[in-house]
Design an enzyme around this catalytic site. Structure first.
Site, PDB file in Angstrom:
ATOM      1  N   GLY A 170      -4.884  -2.013   0.181  1.00 22.36           N
ATOM      2  CA  GLY A 170      -3.994  -0.955  -0.300  1.00 22.36           C
ATOM      3  C   GLY A 170      -4.201   0.383   0.376  1.00 22.36           C
ATOM      4  O   GLY A 170      -3.588   1.380   0.002  1.00 22.36           O
ATOM      5  N   ASP A 192      10.905  -7.331   7.599  1.00 24.71           N
ATOM      6  CA  ASP A 192      10.472  -6.419   6.534  1.00 24.71           C
ATOM      7  C   ASP A 192      10.199  -5.021   7.076  1.00 24.71           C
ATOM      8  O   ASP A 192       9.923  -4.108   6.308  1.00 24.71           O
ATOM      9  CB  ASP A 192       9.227  -6.963   5.822  1.00 24.71           C
ATOM     10  CG  ASP A 192       8.075  -7.223   6.789  1.00 24.71           C
ATOM     11  OD1 ASP A 192       8.262  -8.019   7.726  1.00 24.71           O
ATOM     12  OD2 ASP A 192       7.008  -6.621   6.613  1.00 24.71           O
ATOM     13  N   ARG A 251       0.825  -1.213   0.000  1.00 22.33           N
ATOM     14  CA  ARG A 251       0.000   0.000   0.000  1.00 22.33           C
ATOM     15  C   ARG A 251       0.853   1.255   0.000  1.00 22.33           C
ATOM     16  O   ARG A 251       0.372   2.335   0.330  1.00 22.33           O
ATOM     17  CB  ARG A 251      -0.923   0.010   1.201  1.00 22.33           C
ATOM     18  CG  ARG A 251      -0.197  -0.186   2.519  1.00 22.33           C
ATOM     19  CD  ARG A 251      -1.149   0.032   3.631  1.00 22.33           C
ATOM     20  NE  ARG A 251      -0.569  -0.387   4.895  1.00 22.33           N
ATOM     21  CZ  ARG A 251      -1.139  -0.160   6.048  1.00 22.33           C
ATOM     22  NH1 ARG A 251      -2.273   0.482   6.098  1.00 22.33           N
ATOM     23  NH2 ARG A 251      -0.582  -0.561   7.158  1.00 22.33           N
ATOM     24  N   LYS A 308       1.795   6.460   1.231  1.00 25.17           N
ATOM     25  CA  LYS A 308       1.335   5.264   1.953  1.00 25.17           C
ATOM     26  C   LYS A 308      -0.181   5.299   2.052  1.00 25.17           C
ATOM     27  O   LYS A 308      -0.739   6.230   2.644  1.00 25.17           O
ATOM     28  CB  LYS A 308       1.963   5.203   3.347  1.00 25.17           C
ATOM     29  CG  LYS A 308       1.577   3.938   4.116  1.00 25.17           C
ATOM     30  CD  LYS A 308       2.394   3.787   5.374  1.00 25.17           C
ATOM     31  CE  LYS A 308       1.979   2.549   6.166  1.00 25.17           C
ATOM     32  NZ  LYS A 308       2.782   2.363   7.372  1.00 25.17           N
TER      33      LYS A 308
HETATM   34  P1  AMP Z   1       3.108  -4.256   8.128  1.00 26.46           P
HETATM   35  O1  AMP Z   1       2.899  -5.270   9.192  1.00 26.46           O
HETATM   36  O2  AMP Z   1       2.202  -3.060   8.202  1.00 26.46           O
HETATM   37  O3  AMP Z   1       4.529  -3.845   8.022  1.00 26.46           O
HETATM   38  O4  AMP Z   1       2.700  -4.941   6.743  1.00 26.46           O
HETATM   39  C1  AMP Z   1       3.151  -6.203   6.337  1.00 26.46           C
HETATM   40  C2  AMP Z   1       2.841  -6.421   4.880  1.00 26.46           C
HETATM   41  O5  AMP Z   1       1.440  -6.299   4.646  1.00 26.46           O
HETATM   42  C3  AMP Z   1       3.495  -5.426   3.936  1.00 26.46           C
HETATM   43  O6  AMP Z   1       3.803  -6.113   2.760  1.00 26.46           O
HETATM   44  C4  AMP Z   1       2.413  -4.405   3.714  1.00 26.46           C
HETATM   45  O7  AMP Z   1       2.562  -3.722   2.496  1.00 26.46           O
HETATM   46  C5  AMP Z   1       1.179  -5.280   3.699  1.00 26.46           C
HETATM   47  N1  AMP Z   1      -0.040  -4.557   4.092  1.00 26.46           N
HETATM   48  C6  AMP Z   1      -0.377  -4.132   5.337  1.00 26.46           C
HETATM   49  N2  AMP Z   1      -1.579  -3.527   5.322  1.00 26.46           N
HETATM   50  C7  AMP Z   1      -2.010  -3.549   4.046  1.00 26.46           C
HETATM   51  C8  AMP Z   1      -3.186  -3.095   3.377  1.00 26.46           C
HETATM   52  N3  AMP Z   1      -4.167  -2.476   4.024  1.00 26.46           N
HETATM   53  N4  AMP Z   1      -3.270  -3.302   2.045  1.00 26.46           N
HETATM   54  C9  AMP Z   1      -2.294  -3.923   1.379  1.00 26.46           C
HETATM   55  N5  AMP Z   1      -1.184  -4.392   1.941  1.00 26.46           N
HETATM   56  C10 AMP Z   1      -1.031  -4.214   3.259  1.00 26.46           C
HETATM   57 MG    MG Z   2       5.755  -3.083   7.023  1.00 31.21          MG
END
Ligand code: AMP
Ligand code: MG
Length: 498
Positions: A129, A258, A97, A116
């Site tokens: 997203g 990540d 996203r 973002k």
């Molecule tokens: P995070 O835990 O927020 O670092 O996210 C982990 C993974 O999930 C990353 O690849 C983010 O891009 C993806 N992600 C988190 N929230 C969303 C969302 N609402 N839509 C798409 N991808 C997401």
């Molecule tokens: Mg992340």
């Protein structure tokens, strides 16, 4: 007055990442949001970036930063990465996203811009997203709070938002944060190419990182030595970052590989929290049932993550022992960096061998009583200044008053006074007041600004932004933000959902 044209804002966008080739990213256009509007604008960062004075007052810029117009000469893309989540290999993730627009030269170096929450990408997996207003405000404020505290971080230029609905635990609304950083590369980017066995891409991306962000390593002959040193330098940057997090009581909440920056920046603000009371076992993320990312575990987790990075770099380092040696940089230096950070908080100056015991004992005291972390250090800073004119008993009374079992405090104080013997109290106090912030983004402060913003009043966000960018200043008009948290603060539940 808002000017309507953005032609004067044609920035000189560069696209070094795309030049690497399509195996690293996918071009994606942002998905528009309806009735977009500003929520908050970071004029300080805009100035530091050398953007035109009216940049953040331009309607077309607002539309571009929401993803409703593609900025001339940008090439929006989402990058691919993988990673370990909660200790388990999660495979391919990627910018689900976040869309990068490209990078521009600025007075603070080359900076990449990311939107973002600008819509789905091929890496969105089950996600939509989007980012909701609540979590966007948290990221925006916290990244600037970290900047104000002198902690390496991605920054945030503005939030724009829309009434478009986004489903989380409940229906919320969409927002976009414009994030800015020298680069958004994560441990997971390198892990990705190692995991799929594409060593050529792994080398290409690592070389890109070196060229752009560790150019001094180019003096080392290309080959294992360069990558070994790179790993050692990332270990050092990570150790410095973690020492700063721990010293200010910052819990990241989701230290997956990540979410670890290859530049040692704080990145991806999710369920983070600044400690209210000092509890080493504190878990800020309600989805973290095992407490993997509890406050006191963060340094170990950082090392675990570095170990994963070392494994990813093995095809380039070629020798496991050399990789392990590089990682020792973290193991050797983190304890010293952390002790130095806490020594600074105590006003001790240069670290002495015996300081570790003094630091541990005061932290045990705080942990036993769950003393408010930020207020304790701030009161200590003022108390030391009062020693210039008062007896220790008088000077430290406001600190002593924080303890129920004051005898433990009374037992610790003489050791501290002995160590501080000969100190210039006023100078020490001044240093401590620049080390121990008066203001941190406590959960309840963010929550109040969020509730206000949900009603359409963004002044709380703007106030906090200004305050947190200069958290060591007194700001007498905002005394209420420096007090103990209200009882309801401990009931705020923050999960990964954002
Ligand atoms: P995070 O835990 O927020 O670092 O996210 C982990 C993974 O999930 C990353 O690849 C983010 O891009 C993806 N992600 C988190 N929230 C969303 C969302 N609402 N839509 C798409 N991808 C997401
Ligand atoms: Mg992340």
């Amino acid at each position: 007055m808002q000017s309507e044209s953005a032609t004067e804002f044609t920035l000189n966008w560069q696209h070094p990442y795309q030049a690497l080739g399509e195996v690293f990213y996918t071009s994606v256009q942002p998905t528009p949001l309806t009735q977009a509007h500003w929520v908050s604008r970071n004029h300080l960062l805009s100035q530091q970036l050398g953007l035109p004075a009216d940049f953040l007052h331009n309607h077309t810029v607002m539309q571009m930063l929401t993803g409703n117009h593609v900025w001339p000469d940008t090439q929006p893309f989402a990058s691919v990465y993988s990673g370990h989540q909660f200790g388990v290999w999660a495979g391919q993730l990627g910018d689900g996203r976040a869309l990068s627009l490209g990078a521009i030269h600025t007075p603070i170096g080359m900076q990449e811009f990311q939107l973002k929450g600008a819509g789905m990408t091929p890496y969105s997996r089950m996600g939509d997203g989007r980012a909701v207003l609540r979590s966007s405000i948290r990221e925006y404020l916290c990244s600037e709070a970290m900047y104000g505290l002198g902690i390496p971080t991605t920054r945030a230029l503005c939030i724009t938002a829309s009434p478009d609905r986004v489903l989380r635990e409940e229906i919320e609304t969409a927002a976009v944060v414009t994030r800015v950083a020298p680069c958004f590369l994560r441990f997971g980017h390198l892990q990705h190419f190692a995991a799929i066995g594409d060593n050529a891409a792994l080398k290409q991306l690592t070389d890109h990182l070196v060229h752009k962000h560790f150019p001094h390593l180019l003096e080392l002959t290309e080959g294992p030595a360069r990558y070994t040193t790179l790993l050692a330098e990332i270990s050092q940057l990570t150790a410095e970052l973690l020492a700063k997090w721990q010293a200010v009581g910052f819990c990241h909440g989701v230290m997956n590989t990540d979410n670890m920056s290859l530049l040692g920046l704080t990145i991806d603000y999710g369920p983070f929290q600044f400690l209210d009371s000092f509890d080493p076992g504190h878990i800020c993320n309600h989805s973290d049932h095992q407490g993997r990312y509890a406050y006191a575990r963060q340094p170990q987790v950082a090392y675990w993550n570095l170990f994963c990075l070392g494994q990813a770099l093995l095809p380039l380092i070629e020798d496991q022992d050399l990789a392990v040696q590089s990682l020792e940089t973290f193991k050797n230096n983190y304890p010293l960096l952390a002790d130095q950070a806490f020594a600074n908080k105590l006003g001790l100056g240069d670290l002495q061998t015996s300081d570790h015991v003094l630091i541990e004992s005061v932290l045990q005291l705080l942990a036993r009583e769950k003393t408010d972390f930020t207020i304790f250090w701030r009161r200590m800073s003022h108390a030391v200044g009062r020693l210039h004119t008062h007896t220790p008993d008088q000077a430290f009374e406001p600190v002593r008053a924080m303890f129920i079992q004051a005898d433990s405090w009374d037992a610790w104080l003489p050791d501290y006074m002995e160590r501080m013997h000969g100190t210039d109290w006023l100078a020490a106090s001044e240093r401590m007041l620049k080390t121990n912030p008066k203001f941190v983004l406590r959960n309840h402060l963010g929550e109040q600004a969020i509730q206000q913003a949900k009603m359409g009043d963004f002044s709380g966000v703007d106030d906090l932004l200004k305050l947190l960018q200069t958290p060591f200043d007194e700001h007498p008009a905002f005394e209420q933000f420096a007090g103990f948290p209200p009882d309801w603060a401990s009931t705020i539940s923050i999960s990964c959902s954002s």
